[in-house]
Enzyme design. Structure first.
Site, PDB file in Angstrom:
ATOM      1  CB  CYS A 286      -1.198  -0.053   0.899  1.00 47.27           C
ATOM      2  SG  CYS A 286      -2.990  -1.501   0.960  1.00 47.27           S
TER       3      CYS A 286
HETATM    4  N1  LIG Z   1      -2.686  -6.178   2.019  1.00 39.71           N
HETATM    5  C1  LIG Z   1      -3.065  -5.525   2.524  1.00 39.71           C
HETATM    6  O1  LIG Z   1      -2.498  -4.911   3.942  1.00 39.71           O
HETATM    7  C2  LIG Z   1      -3.947  -4.304   2.122  1.00 39.71           C
HETATM    8  C3  LIG Z   1      -4.878  -3.628   2.335  1.00 39.71           C
HETATM    9  C4  LIG Z   1      -5.424  -2.502   2.027  1.00 39.71           C
HETATM   10  C5  LIG Z   1      -6.012  -1.627   0.646  1.00 39.71           C
HETATM   11  N2  LIG Z   1      -5.072  -3.300  -0.124  1.00 39.71           N
HETATM   12  C6  LIG Z   1      -5.157  -3.531  -1.843  1.00 39.71           C
HETATM   13  O2  LIG Z   1      -6.431  -4.940  -1.811  1.00 39.71           O
HETATM   14  C7  LIG Z   1      -5.719  -5.236  -3.543  1.00 39.71           C
HETATM   15  C8  LIG Z   1      -5.495  -6.627  -2.578  1.00 39.71           C
HETATM   16  O3  LIG Z   1      -4.397  -6.661  -2.356  1.00 39.71           O
HETATM   17  P1  LIG Z   1      -4.212  -7.637  -1.281  1.00 39.71           P
HETATM   18  O4  LIG Z   1      -3.271  -7.512  -0.643  1.00 39.71           O
HETATM   19  O5  LIG Z   1      -4.983  -8.940  -0.970  1.00 39.71           O
HETATM   20  O6  LIG Z   1      -3.328  -9.182  -1.932  1.00 39.71           O
HETATM   21  P2  LIG Z   1      -3.379 -10.409  -3.012  1.00 39.71           P
HETATM   22  O7  LIG Z   1      -2.496 -10.689  -3.766  1.00 39.71           O
HETATM   23  O8  LIG Z   1      -2.497 -11.063  -1.560  1.00 39.71           O
HETATM   24  O9  LIG Z   1      -4.144 -10.662  -2.921  1.00 39.71           O
HETATM   25  C9  LIG Z   1      -4.992 -10.839  -4.531  1.00 39.71           C
HETATM   26  C10 LIG Z   1      -5.431 -11.677  -5.324  1.00 39.71           C
HETATM   27  O10 LIG Z   1      -6.007 -12.069  -5.969  1.00 39.71           O
HETATM   28  C11 LIG Z   1      -5.805 -13.390  -7.237  1.00 39.71           C
HETATM   29  N3  LIG Z   1      -6.346 -12.446  -8.913  1.00 39.71           N
HETATM   30  C12 LIG Z   1      -5.262 -11.455  -9.447  1.00 39.71           C
HETATM   31  N4  LIG Z   1      -6.367 -11.353 -10.506  1.00 39.71           N
HETATM   32  C13 LIG Z   1      -7.125 -12.169 -10.053  1.00 39.71           C
HETATM   33  C14 LIG Z   1      -8.024 -12.746 -11.762  1.00 39.71           C
HETATM   34  N5  LIG Z   1      -8.608 -12.199 -12.730  1.00 39.71           N
HETATM   35  N6  LIG Z   1      -9.704 -13.445 -10.837  1.00 39.71           N
HETATM   36  C15 LIG Z   1      -9.010 -14.133  -9.596  1.00 39.71           C
HETATM   37  N7  LIG Z   1      -7.900 -13.829  -8.605  1.00 39.71           N
HETATM   38  C16 LIG Z   1      -7.300 -12.693  -9.065  1.00 39.71           C
HETATM   39  C17 LIG Z   1      -4.075 -13.027  -6.718  1.00 39.71           C
HETATM   40  O11 LIG Z   1      -4.341 -14.451  -6.883  1.00 39.71           O
HETATM   41  C18 LIG Z   1      -4.333 -12.793  -5.438  1.00 39.71           C
HETATM   42  O12 LIG Z   1      -4.401 -14.119  -4.772  1.00 39.71           O
HETATM   43  C19 LIG Z   1      -4.687  -3.901  -3.628  1.00 39.71           C
HETATM   44  O13 LIG Z   1      -5.510  -3.025  -4.323  1.00 39.71           O
HETATM   45  C20 LIG Z   1      -4.564  -3.973  -2.976  1.00 39.71           C
HETATM   46  O14 LIG Z   1      -4.162  -2.566  -2.644  1.00 39.71           O
HETATM   47  C21 LIG Z   1      -4.466  -4.101   0.587  1.00 39.71           C
END
Ligand SMILES: NC(=O)c1ccc[n+]([C@@H]2O[C@H](COP(=O)([O-])OP(=O)(O)OC[C@H]3O[C@@H](n4cnc5c(N)ncnc54)[C@H](O)[C@@H]3O)[C@@H](O)[C@H]2O)c1
Length: 448
Positions: A286
């Site tokens: 982030c």
């Molecule tokens: N991790 C954090 O602490 C956090 C906090 C707030 C916001 N965010 C935001 O949330 C979003 C997700 O982050 P995250 O940390 O969960 O990412 P992550 O990489 O842990 O998880 C994302 C998942 O999406 C899957 N994916 C990708 N493309 C796909 C598709 N076309 N169809 C289905 N699945 C698909 C991936 O395989 C993965 O398992 C991002 O935009 C991030 O900026 C993350």
């Protein structure tokens, strides 16, 4: 009988309230999986969608791949109807679809929306009247209206349109930013207010009803763009303040002042001050990334986001600052970094989590290697570190018993299970980038 807008929104709200609503969550990562479990705890039948087969299989076998989520939680959710799939055909059965896919930067530091666009293109053919689609991925203001809505409208064969007012048919679209703080157990998830912005009042009402079932408070805003900007403001606020203390740390070191002591004193002020702490650089999915989504979008408006750029420069320079300090500390002990053995403690980007995305430790390791050091690492959360989008390390975890073999031990991540007194006692030299050795008096500690 023709269903009116009111009939349909009433029906969807009824389905939410009675837990009959089927919720699909796309992206079973650090955000999507905990969200799925939260809905499941509230007795919703959840389907998790992910393109990674390994994750889908693991979940369907009752397993977990996130350290802080025990497998038992997945199994309990399974008993309540949770399952995972890669089959987008199942989208048609969902009343609500929440998208939680990655939003990284590309190699030119520009937003990479490909995960969102791929996902939306996969959802579009299965859309049906009355479905609610919510984007949670962090992104620049305008993404929901300018990218998601057009792709959904163009991609569905029945020509459905987003339903913006009481008269129109179609599907509903909203944006609601995630506020996950991995490793922070001080606030229960349901006590974190949920900001929601809808494409029209019906979408806002429905999305708020969905989240009101798992969060104690929802915060409606006037548009998806306002909700998108809210998330960026929160993260830019952190990024800029962390950069400020990182810069002040460098000044304080020159002046012989302990900035951590100063912050502790300043935070006794009961108003107008919030403590941020310096470190070896920014990490995670982030804070190092999201602000640049706004810088990129700002250019469309002939606008330079100077605070973001400056904060980025300061924060990106921190791993270099740490390595310079390691070299300096070693040379004061008549040791050259080149050829020396260095053990880096912690590859996760912050304390007590199993996430190394954008971790400054990875940059520090690369820089130390480039300068000829023989580098190993220890991290209780990572038995090995292979390669990712921005690193290619292929290393395995070195046990702490081997600390005495190293010329220098660098505390890059202050995991709470480390015994810092033991580390200081066994190490020849400790370079502490996190103030983890606070209170330990020893001549072999250099804090930077
Ligand atoms: N991790 C954090 O602490 C956090 C906090 C707030 C916001 N965010 C935001 O949330 C979003 C997700 O982050 P995250 O940390 O969960 O990412 P992550 O990489 O842990 O998880 C994302 C998942 O999406 C899957 N994916 C990708 N493309 C796909 C598709 N076309 N169809 C289905 N699945 C698909 C991936 O395989 C993965 O398992 C991002 O935009 C991030 O900026 C993350």
């Amino acid at each position: 009988m023709v269903m009116t807008y009111l009939d349909r929104t009433m029906e969807i709200k009824h389905r939410i309230e009675t837990r009959q609503a089927r919720i699909g969550i796309i992206g079973m990562g650090y955000v999507g999986l905990p969200l799925a479990l939260l809905f499941s705890e509230e007795r919703f039948k959840i389907t998790g969608f992910d393109i990674e087969r390994g994750k889908v299989d693991k979940l369907n076998h009752g397993g977990s791949y996130i350290v802080r989520i025990p497998s038992t939680e997945i199994q309990l959710a399974q008993n309540r109807g949770f399952s995972a799939t890669s089959d987008y055909g199942q989208i048609a059965q969902m009343d609500v679809v929440i998208i939680c896919v990655p939003t990284p930067l590309n190699e030119y530091h520009e937003p990479d929306l490909s995960y969102i666009t791929d996902t939306v293109r996969s959802v579009a053919p299965h859309l049906r009247n009355g479905q609610l689609i919510i984007l949670e991925s962090t992104t620049y203001p305008g993404t929901t209206e300018e990218v998601v809505v057009p792709l959904l409208e163009q991609g569905n064969p029945s020509g459905l349109r987003v339903a913006r007012d009481a008269e129109s048919d179609g599907f509903y679209v909203a944006f609601s930013p995630e506020r996950e703080d991995p490793g922070n157990d001080t606030v229960a998830r349901r006590d974190v207010p949920k900001v929601v912005g809808g494409c029209g009042p019906a979408a806002l009402e429905l999305a708020s009803a969905v989240y009101a079932s798992i969060f104690n408070r929802t915060v409606p805003v006037s548009s998806p763009a306002a909700a998108e900007m809210t998330k960026l403001l929160e993260n830019i606020y952190r990024c800029v303040n962390i950069a400020m203390v990182n810069e002040l740390k460098q000044l304080c070191m020159r002046m012989g002042i302990d900035l951590f002591e100063v912050i502790d004193a300043a935070k006794t002020k009961p108003f107008g001050f919030q403590a941020f702490y310096p470190g070896p650089g920014l990490g995670g999915h982030c804070i190092p990334i999201d602000p640049f989504y706004l810088s990129w979008k700002a250019k469309q408006f002939d606008f330079d986001t100077r605070f973001i750029e400056l904060a980025g420069q300061v924060n990106l320079a921190m791993p270099y600052f740490v390595v310079d300090n390691i070299m300096e500390a070693m040379s004061q002990r008549d040791k050259a970094l080149h050829g020396s053995r260095v053990l880096v403690l912690g590859v996760a980007y912050k304390r007590d989590i199993d996430d190394l995305r954008e971790s400054p430790s990875l940059t520090i390791i690369e820089l130390l290697k480039q300068r000829g050091a023989q580098v190993e690492y220890n991290d209780p959360f990572f038995a090995s570190v292979g390669h990712g989008r921005k690193y290619d390390l292929n290393m395995t975890c070195t046990p702490l018993e081997r600390i005495p073999e190293f010329d220098c031990v660098v505390i890059a991540t202050d995991h709470s299970q480390y015994d810092y007194s033991m580390i200081v006692e066994k190490a020849k030299l400790v370079v502490d980038t996190r103030n983890a050795t606070k209170g330990i008096e020893a001549t072999n500690i250099v804090r930077c």
